[in-house]
Each structure stands twice: as structure tokens, then as C-alpha cells.
Write an enzyme that holds these catalytic residues in place. Structure first.
Site, PDB file in Angstrom:
ATOM      1  N   TYR A   1       6.451  -1.003  -1.397  1.00  0.00           N
ATOM      2  CA  TYR A   1       6.502   0.184  -2.243  1.00  0.00           C
ATOM      3  C   TYR A   1       5.086   0.631  -2.590  1.00  0.00           C
ATOM      4  CZ  TYR A   1       5.450  -2.808  -6.304  1.00  0.00           C
ATOM      5  OH  TYR A   1       4.862  -3.681  -7.193  1.00  0.00           O
ATOM      6  N   CYS A   2       4.962   1.903  -2.952  1.00  0.00           N
ATOM      7  CA  CYS A   2       3.692   2.460  -3.420  1.00  0.00           C
ATOM      8  C   CYS A   2       4.005   3.603  -4.376  1.00  0.00           C
ATOM      9  CB  CYS A   2       2.801   2.908  -2.256  1.00  0.00           C
ATOM     10  SG  CYS A   2       3.561   4.134  -1.176  1.00  0.00           S
ATOM     11  N   THR A   3       3.042   4.420  -4.714  1.00  0.00           N
ATOM     12  CA  THR A   3       3.236   5.444  -5.741  1.00  0.00           C
ATOM     13  C   THR A   3       4.228   6.522  -5.324  1.00  0.00           C
ATOM     14  OG1 THR A   3       0.953   5.092  -6.465  1.00  0.00           O
ATOM     15  CG2 THR A   3       2.067   7.067  -7.267  1.00  0.00           C
TER      16      THR A   3
ATOM     17  N   ILE B   1       7.440   4.956  -6.299  1.00  0.00           N
ATOM     18  CA  ILE B   1       7.793   4.680  -7.694  1.00  0.00           C
ATOM     19  C   ILE B   1       8.238   5.957  -8.406  1.00  0.00           C
ATOM     20  CG2 ILE B   1       6.895   3.820  -9.903  1.00  0.00           C
ATOM     21  CD1 ILE B   1       4.794   2.264  -8.118  1.00  0.00           C
TER      22      ILE B   1
ATOM     23  N   GLY C   1       5.081   6.944  -1.682  1.00  0.00           N
ATOM     24  CA  GLY C   1       5.670   6.626  -0.392  1.00  0.00           C
ATOM     25  C   GLY C   1       4.763   6.767   0.803  1.00  0.00           C
TER      26      GLY C   1
END
Length: 451
Positions: free
Chosen positions: A198-200, A227, A202
């Protein structure tokens, strides 16, 4: 043709306030084959400048990566400008969890080699052969699978203030550093483990998932929309948030509150805190976590040296800054020898979360009365402006400025302007400004502390 900004951040900030329009902060990305990035960049600037779009956008041969804000009533006109391009039709726009009209103050569209600095030779693998996208509910389910290993693809200063439970958070400064670390740590589990990322928003997972599939990983999954989209789905569907703390964002807010958990510590004293700030010394601007007590004691600075600098005459400060080059070499994020707690011998500069959650800071029991709300911040002069809605304040009063990102900041009024003139007192209906060692947000509230 105007293809660049003509207004300063301060001038733009005033225009935003005068317009009185609600603005939306959003982000999106798209991988595509863009033959002429410069022409593409210029077309976007002309279309978006006319719609009062502000933000930081990168374009490259491989696509676009955008974080921006725009007047809410221009949203559909904006969508029309991007859907002119086939690869951006029906693209998901990640709307920020918390809105702030001043999240961006300039429109900057830059042509780069890549939309994410990954250090990879893209020709060696298919960037469209990505992992399986998961929505929030599916992501939560896979998190509980004992064969799942979840990785945070963000940098250390992002994951420090908020992350998914049980996530592995590489202590890296850049995205490119995390790729070989993950590959090495999971080299013996390419077939039997599920790699969940996951990241901020995508975009980093999009590239990383294709990279790991190219490296032989068979079970690669990624959080769709990152997220930001996860939080929207959690709220809309009434799901439990497995993400705790704050989501770091790359505009002046520096974070969006997702849950009340405080999973980080002040880099100067160790008190539970997750408020990022930049050192107010113009020649430093170190990004670090600072609690309200240290912010007051250190006057918004990261070190005593910087405290000494900000009290010099402006000409002397400029002399100190002369010759210092801007960029990552001096603007380190959360890592500096001057951060006393962050670099003590016990932690070796890395905060290791305990199994139990750190206690949420309780609202201090201070007797206070409501005065008004924040309306503007002038960065260069470090001046905050407030609209007085109730009661009154005067020279010598102790005030409290409180907000989700700002935290609780106390100070004594020694001088102020009321309706742009020097005055001893401000009453309901007045516009009041005074110097501050920190940036205020429009959501901040102003209180007077009662003895």
C-alpha cells in the site's frame, strides 16, 4: 501564452480568501505512453490555469502524477479537460480526507524523466502487468491471512505517523530504496507468501507490483487507490479501519487524521505526537515531528542553532543562507543529528512501535473561552490572521490556537494588528493578525486562556 505562474504564494493566498470559494484537494495518476510530454504539459497548464487549478504535477513519457486543488464549482469543467485524453477517461480522482483552501498556492507542472523516481530500467519489464487490486474490505480480509506479508511502500517519515497494523515499514528515504530491500527479505517466499502493498494514493504500488511480478513473485496484491481511497471506503461502508494514525500528505497540511491513535513521538522530547512541521529557519526547513511544548520552547525550530538564526536581522539571516543549495541534500526529512530524542542511543534514530497503542493525547483541561477562527497565514512574514467572532483579546493575554494538524499552541500576545492597524485590543467582528512561530490552518480555532 502564459505558461508559468505570475503570482507569488502570498498574492495567490489573498485571492483565494477574497474569492470565498470552497476548494477541493485531490490527487490522481495514470500510466500512459505520452510522445511529447512538453506539449502535454503546456496544454494542461493553459486549461487548468483558466480554471484556477493549483498544485504540483509531474508529467513524463510514462504518464502523469498530480496533486492539486481547485474551486469546487469548477470540478466538472476540470474533469472535461482531462477526459479529452483517452487514457484519463473515467480516471479515479482521490479527494482528500480533510479539505483546506490553501493546500496549494501555485500551479506547478514539471516535465520529468519519470512520474515516480524509482531507479528502475523500465524497458526490462512490462509496467502494465500489475498486481491484483483490492478494495478496502478485501484488503482488511487479506491482512488477517497468516500467509500475507504487508509492506508500506512509503518513506520513513510518512509511515512514522500512521500505518496499517502489522505492516513492515522499511526505514528508507526514497521509494527506490525500498524495492531491493523487499526483494531481498522475501527472496525465499516468492511462491508461498502473499505480498500485499500500500501507499498514499496507489501510484508507487502500481509500479512496484509490476516490478515484483517481473522478479518472480506469484502472489502480488495492492491497495486500490491507496490510503486515501481506503479511508473513503471505510467510512462509506462502516468498516473497521486497519490503518491507524495519520496519513502523510504532500501539501502544507502534512497529514490527514484517519484515526485518533498517536503512533509517533516528538523528535525532540519523546512525547506522543504526530504533528509534522518544518523548521521556521528559512535556511533549514528540516521536516520533523514536534509537540506543542517543544514548539513553544524551541520557537518552532529544530535546534538551538536555528533559534539563534531566526533572531538575527533579516540581512544577517540572508548572509547565513547565502551559498546553501536547496534540495534533498539539506532539506532532510525527519533525520538530523540535531533531533535529540530521534537520535538518542536507545532508539538509534528509529521509532519502534510497541505492541500496545500509545495513549491518545487527551484534551488538556484548560479554562478558556472561544474567540474566533483562522482565516489566513502569510508564510514569509510568519503572520497568522484570525476573525474575532466572540469576546475580546488584548495585549498581554495568553491565547490558545488549536487544530487537528496544528495541535495546541499557547503564546502570549505582545503585539498585534487589528483591521490592519496597530492596536491594544480586538473585539467581535475585528480581523486580528500577529506573528507566529508556526503555520496556522483555516480550521484552527482561537481561544483566550482564563486564569
Amino acid at each position: 501564452m502564459q505558461l508559468y505562474n505570475t503570482l507569488s504564494a502570498e498574492e495567490r493566498s489573498i485571492l483565494i480568501d477574497e474569492a470565498g470559494k470552497q476548494r477541493l484537494t485531490l490527487s490522481f495518476y495514470a500510466y500512459a505512453q505520452i510522445s511529447n510530454p512538453t506539449l502535454f504539459r503546456n496544454e494542461l497548464f493553459l486549461a487548468w490555469n483558466a480554471l484556477e487549478v493549483l498544485g504540483r504535477i509531474y508529467v513524463a513519457h510514462e504518464g502523469i502524477n498530480a496533486q492539486l486543488s481547485l474551486p469546487a464549482d469548477h470540478f466538472y469543467a476540470f474533469k472535461n479537460t482531462i477526459e479529452v485524453y483517452d487514457f484519463m477517461k473515467n480516471i479515479r480522482l482521490n479527494v482528500a480526507v480533510e479539505q483546506d483552501d490553501h493546500s496549494f498556492l501555485k500551479l506547478t507542472i514539471k516535465v520529468r524523466d519519470k512520474i515516480v523516481a524509482d531507479g528502475l530500467v523500465d524497458e526490462t519489464f512490462d509496467v502494465t502487468n500489475i498486481g491484483i487490486h483490492l478494495k478496502a474490505k478485501e484488503f482488511n480480509t487479506l491482512l488477517e491471512d497468516p500467509d500475507t506479508i504487508v509492506f508500506d511502500m512509503r518513506n520513513h517519515y510518512e509511515s512514522e505517523i500512521g500505518h496499517f497494523t502489522n505492516a513492515i515499514k522499511p526505514d528508507v528515504d526514497t521509494f527506490r530504496e525500498s524495492l531491493p530491500i523487499i526483494e531481498e527479505q522475501l527472496s525465499e517466499h516468492k511462491q508461498d507468501k502473499k505480498l500485499l502493498m500500500y501507499c498514499t494514493g496507489g501510484i508507487r504500488c502500481e509500479k512496484a507490483s509490476a516490478y515484483f511480478k517481473h522478479k518472480g513473485f506469484e502472489n502480488v496484491y495492492q491497495l486500490e487507490g491507496g490510503i486515501i481511497e481506503y479511508t473513503r471506503q471505510v467510512k462509506a461502508e462502516g468498516l473497521q479501519s486497519k490503518f491507524i494514525g495519520k496519513n502523510f500528505v504532500f501539501d502544507h497540511r502534512l497529514g490527514e487524521r484517519i484515526t485518533d491513535d498517536i503512533v509517533a513521538q516528538c523528535h525532540q522530547c519523546g512525547k506522543p505526537c504526530d504533528v509534522h512541521t518544518n523548521c521556521v529557519n528559512e535556511g533549514c526547513h528540516l521536516l520533523f515531528i514536534q509537540c506543542e511544548t517543544c514548539a513553544t520552547a524551541m520557537q518552532g525550530c529544530c535546534s538551538q542553532d536555528c533559534v539563534s538564526v531566526i533572531h538575527l536581522p533579516e540581512s544577517a539571516q540572508k548572509a547565513v543562507r547565502r551559498g546553501i543549495k536547496n534540495g534533498n541534500k539539506i532539506f532532510k526529512k525527519g533525520k538530523s543529528d540535531v533531533l535529540t530524542f530521534k537520535n538518542n542511543e536507545e532508539t538509534h534514530g528509529v521509532f519502534v512501535p510497541k505492541k500496545e497503542k500509545l495513549p491518545v493525547e487527551k484534551e488538556s483541561k484548560i479554562k478558556k473561552i472561544y474567540i474566533g477562527k483562522g482565516t489566513h497565514f502569510f508564510p514569509k512574514s510568519s503572520v497568522g490572521q484570525f476573525q474575532i467572532e466572540e469576546n475580546e483579546i488584548k495585549i498581554g493575554d495568553t491565547i490558545l490556537i488549536k487544530g487537528t494538524t496544528t495541535g495546541e499552541q499557547k503564546l502570549v500576545i505582545t503585539e498585534m494588528l487589528v483591521n490592519d492597524f496597530v492596536s491594544e485590543k480586538a473585539v467581535s467582528g475585528d480581523r486580528c493578525t500577529f506573528k507566529l512561530p508556526f503555520r496556522i490552518r483555516l480550521s484552527d480555532k482561537l481561544y483566550k486562556i482564563l486564569e
